[in-house]
Motif scaffolding. Structure first.
Motif, mmCIF file in Angstrom:
data_model
loop_
_atom_site.group_PDB
_atom_site.id
_atom_site.type_symbol
_atom_site.label_atom_id
_atom_site.label_comp_id
_atom_site.label_asym_id
_atom_site.label_seq_id
_atom_site.Cartn_x
_atom_site.Cartn_y
_atom_site.Cartn_z
ATOM 1 N N PRO A 73 0.813 -1.221 0.000
ATOM 2 C CA PRO A 73 0.000 0.000 0.000
ATOM 3 C C PRO A 73 0.850 1.277 0.000
ATOM 4 N N PHE A 74 1.937 1.278 0.745
ATOM 5 C CA PHE A 74 2.823 2.439 0.788
ATOM 6 C C PHE A 74 3.414 2.708 -0.594
ATOM 7 N N LEU A 75 3.921 1.670 -1.249
ATOM 8 C CA LEU A 75 4.527 1.836 -2.566
ATOM 9 C C LEU A 75 3.492 2.231 -3.615
ATOM 10 N N VAL A 76 2.305 1.641 -3.551
ATOM 11 C CA VAL A 76 1.253 2.007 -4.496
ATOM 12 C C VAL A 76 0.867 3.478 -4.315
ATOM 13 N N GLY A 77 0.827 3.950 -3.067
ATOM 14 C CA GLY A 77 0.555 5.363 -2.831
ATOM 15 C C GLY A 77 1.613 6.255 -3.471
ATOM 16 N N ILE A 78 2.885 5.857 -3.341
ATOM 17 C CA ILE A 78 3.961 6.626 -3.969
ATOM 18 C C ILE A 78 3.841 6.585 -5.486
#
Length: 249
Positions: A73-78
């Motif tokens: 989720p963190f990487l997808v947000g970035i």
């Protein structure tokens, strides 16, 4: 080039929920690539209404991708934050490849160390200690608390990555998760001693127990350090267990 669309709350929610399926179509060629593409699809469809631009954007998500699921989720947000800037011609499209080639695998190592090698082991050992002590409701409460905390972590990091983009990595670095993972491993060692004390067979000869522990440690060393054949070690372990039972009888 068409005017990029907006990423509203509905699209962001759909994207976040799809992150839970990142490992649903794991392949040996792209690893978690299909799951990543599934998560990014709502955002890319909104950011690139023109089919030609969208196809070009999709090419950036057809390469290998693999990281710890808790970081997705963190990487997808970035990625969404960067794609928003790329769609507006504020960033070159090569910037996303640079981020994927460095950050993804770094966070994978951090996730394997902190989550896989420390936190989930802590969860399992605490649960085993509580269940052995007859505290089933406490074990359930611990599991529910950690389950909620992990999902809150996913939601929070998704929002952080989308709001701050590449700059969010600075915040993550300040959390010092690697050292926290080391501290948890020390705590896990103490919990393992507690579990051993709880399941210790009171009527067993201490010498026999020490011999059994020595055999287990020897087999673990042979498997991990000496790279011995595991099938052979399993056979030796079974033989040692039968011999141990024969002595007791």
């Amino acid at each position: 080039m068409s005017t990029p669309g907006a990423l509203n709350a509905k699209i962001l929610i759909r994207t976040y929920l799809r992150c839970y399926f990142v490992g649903a179509a794991f392949t040996t060629r792209g690893l978690q690539t299909i799951g990543l593409a599934l998560a990014m699809e709502p955002g890319l469809a909104a950011l690139y209404p023109d089919p030609a631009d969208r196809r070009q954007a999709w090419k950036r998500y057809l390469k290998i991708y693999n990281t710890h699921p808790f970081w997705t989720p963190f990487l997808v947000g970035i990625f969404l934050a960067l794609e928003s800037r790329i769609a507006r011609r504020q960033f070159p499209d090569s910037m996303l490849d640079q981020v994927k080639s460095t950050v993804v695998f770094t966070l994978s190592a951090v996730g394997d160390s902190f989550f896989g090698g420390s936190l989930t082991v802590f969860w399992a050992l605490c649960t085993a200690c509580l269940l052995t002590a007859g505290q089933a409701w406490a074990a359930f409460g611990l599991g529910l608390t950690l389950f909620v905390a992990l999902n809150a972590f996913k939601i929070g990091t998704f929002v952080l990555g989308y709001r701050q983009g590449f700059a969010a990595l600075t915040s993550i670095r300040s959390w010092d998760l690697v050292n926290w993972g080391r501290r948890l491993k020390v705590l896990n060692a103490a919990l393992l001693v507690v579990l051993w004390a709880q399941v210790w067979p009171r009527d067993m000869d201490p010498l026999a127990w020490a011999a059994g522990v020595a055999v287990v440690l020897g087999l673990a060393y042979a498997s991990g350090r000496l790279r011995c054949n595991r099938e052979l070690l399993v056979g030796l372990a079974l033989a040692a267990g039968l011999f141990f039972l024969w002595i007791r009888l």
